[in-house]
Design a protein around this motif. Structure first.
Motif, PDB file in Angstrom:
ATOM      1  N   LYS A 185      -3.520   2.120  -6.295  1.00 37.39           N
ATOM      2  CA  LYS A 185      -4.379   1.261  -5.491  1.00 37.39           C
ATOM      3  C   LYS A 185      -3.524   0.211  -4.778  1.00 37.39           C
ATOM      4  O   LYS A 185      -2.469  -0.191  -5.273  1.00 37.39           O
ATOM      5  N   PRO A 186      -3.939  -0.256  -3.598  1.00 37.73           N
ATOM      6  CA  PRO A 186      -3.196  -1.326  -2.913  1.00 37.73           C
ATOM      7  C   PRO A 186      -3.062  -2.559  -3.808  1.00 37.73           C
ATOM      8  O   PRO A 186      -3.970  -2.871  -4.586  1.00 37.73           O
ATOM      9  N   PHE A 187      -1.915  -3.238  -3.733  1.00 43.13           N
ATOM     10  CA  PHE A 187      -1.659  -4.392  -4.590  1.00 43.13           C
ATOM     11  C   PHE A 187      -0.903  -5.455  -3.805  1.00 43.13           C
ATOM     12  O   PHE A 187      -0.366  -5.186  -2.723  1.00 43.13           O
ATOM     13  N   VAL A 188      -0.886  -6.668  -4.338  1.00 44.48           N
ATOM     14  CA  VAL A 188      -0.278  -7.804  -3.650  1.00 44.48           C
ATOM     15  C   VAL A 188       1.037  -8.171  -4.319  1.00 44.48           C
ATOM     16  O   VAL A 188       1.118  -8.254  -5.551  1.00 44.48           O
ATOM     17  N   VAL A 189       2.076  -8.401  -3.509  1.00 42.99           N
ATOM     18  CA  VAL A 189       3.386  -8.853  -3.992  1.00 42.99           C
ATOM     19  C   VAL A 189       3.836  -9.993  -3.088  1.00 42.99           C
ATOM     20  O   VAL A 189       3.716  -9.895  -1.861  1.00 42.99           O
ATOM     21  N   THR A 190       4.329 -11.075  -3.685  1.00 45.70           N
ATOM     22  CA  THR A 190       4.882 -12.160  -2.872  1.00 45.70           C
ATOM     23  C   THR A 190       6.370 -11.941  -2.673  1.00 45.70           C
ATOM     24  O   THR A 190       7.066 -11.462  -3.567  1.00 45.70           O
ATOM     25  N   VAL A 191       6.860 -12.264  -1.479  1.00 40.48           N
ATOM     26  CA  VAL A 191       8.288 -12.183  -1.180  1.00 40.48           C
ATOM     27  C   VAL A 191       8.720 -13.520  -0.585  1.00 40.48           C
ATOM     28  O   VAL A 191       8.218 -13.904   0.471  1.00 40.48           O
ATOM     29  N   PRO A 192       9.608 -14.268  -1.205  1.00 43.77           N
ATOM     30  CA  PRO A 192      10.246 -13.918  -2.481  1.00 43.77           C
ATOM     31  C   PRO A 192       9.267 -14.057  -3.642  1.00 43.77           C
ATOM     32  O   PRO A 192       8.185 -14.603  -3.490  1.00 43.77           O
ATOM     33  N   VAL A 240       8.995  -2.484  -6.356  1.00 45.62           N
ATOM     34  CA  VAL A 240       7.713  -2.252  -7.023  1.00 45.62           C
ATOM     35  C   VAL A 240       7.634  -0.799  -7.451  1.00 45.62           C
ATOM     36  O   VAL A 240       8.234   0.084  -6.831  1.00 45.62           O
ATOM     37  N   TYR A 241       6.889  -0.557  -8.513  1.00 44.50           N
ATOM     38  CA  TYR A 241       6.790   0.782  -9.085  1.00 44.50           C
ATOM     39  C   TYR A 241       5.311   1.136  -9.274  1.00 44.50           C
ATOM     40  O   TYR A 241       4.744   0.879 -10.325  1.00 44.50           O
ATOM     41  N   PRO A 242       4.669   1.698  -8.249  1.00 44.78           N
ATOM     42  CA  PRO A 242       3.241   2.030  -8.368  1.00 44.78           C
ATOM     43  C   PRO A 242       3.012   3.108  -9.420  1.00 44.78           C
ATOM     44  O   PRO A 242       3.861   3.979  -9.643  1.00 44.78           O
ATOM     45  N   CYS A 290       0.862  -1.179   0.000  1.00 43.07           N
ATOM     46  CA  CYS A 290       0.000   0.000   0.000  1.00 43.07           C
ATOM     47  C   CYS A 290       0.906   1.238   0.000  1.00 43.07           C
ATOM     48  O   CYS A 290       1.758   1.383   0.866  1.00 43.07           O
ATOM     49  N   GLU A 291       0.726   2.067  -0.997  1.00 39.47           N
ATOM     50  CA  GLU A 291       1.550   3.268  -1.087  1.00 39.47           C
ATOM     51  C   GLU A 291       1.162   4.241   0.025  1.00 39.47           C
ATOM     52  O   GLU A 291      -0.007   4.611   0.157  1.00 39.47           O
TER      53      GLU A 291
END
Length: 200
Positions: A14-21, A39-41, A1-2
């Motif tokens: 908008k909020p987005f989902v990222v997996t790590v790793p 990430v580059y919103p 979430c920015e």
């Protein structure tokens, strides 16, 4: 979430989902993992407004008692259908060598904006702030050019002869179905704004 954006951003991503790793998709790296994820919103950016100057009644410089006109133009940002402007304000603090600032006109793409859509504050600081109906109107004009023309009277000439002037655009959005009922008519304290070029 920015959570934090520069002053020229009017709509956060908008909020987005990222997996790590996250899986590495670079050529030759398939099957490996990336643990340092960047990430580059994508934000909606407000373009810097521009300002010009017109001197009336003289061909060479300015004398006291003469009117100087300051047209300020800005691009109305295109925002998502689910969002609305929280405020849209163009503000012009006048130099101490000028007085009696007035709003001459407000136009979008050359067409006069109804006076019922905004509040004009005149005096040493000249401001145009859009009300709720005006903010709704602005949303229907994405990427259009708004021009606000201010005028002021020169009362003194400083040492060196130069009078500087810069206006500022204040605009922000919110993810809600309608604009706020009572948006601010003057710059809110939490918005740094986007300044115009300086005119002299």
């Amino acid at each position: 979430c920015e959570t934090k954006t520069p002053g020229n951003i009017v709509q956060k991503a908008k909020p987005f989902v990222v997996t790590v790793p996250t899986p590495n998709t670079a050529a030759g790296q398939e099957g490996n993992w990336v643990y340092d994820v960047n990430v580059y919103p994508k934000n909606t950016v407000v373009l810097a407004p521009t300002k010009s100057i017109t001197v009336e009644e003289t061909k060479h410089g300015v004398q006291t008692g003469e009117q100087v006109t300051f047209p300020v133009t800005a691009k109305i940002p295109s925002i998502a259908a689910t969002d609305n402007f929280t405020h849209f304000i163009i503000d012009d603090p006048l130099d101490a060598n000028m007085e009696n600032g007035k709003v001459v006109s407000v136009k979008i793409d050359g067409v006069d904006v109804p006076a019922s859509y905004y509040t004009a504050t005149e005096g040493q600081t000249v401001t145009v702030g859009f009300n709720s109906a005006g903010l709704a109107h602005l949303k229907t004009k994405p990427n259009s050019t708004i021009e606000v023309v201010f005028t002021a009277k020169v009362v003194s000439v400083p040492e060196g002869g130069n009078i500087d002037n810069t206006a500022t655009l204040y605009v922000d959005t919110v993810p809600q179905g309608t604009p706020p009922e009572n948006p601010p008519a003057t710059p809110p304290g939490d918005d740094p704004g986007t300044p115009t070029n300086k005119v002299v």
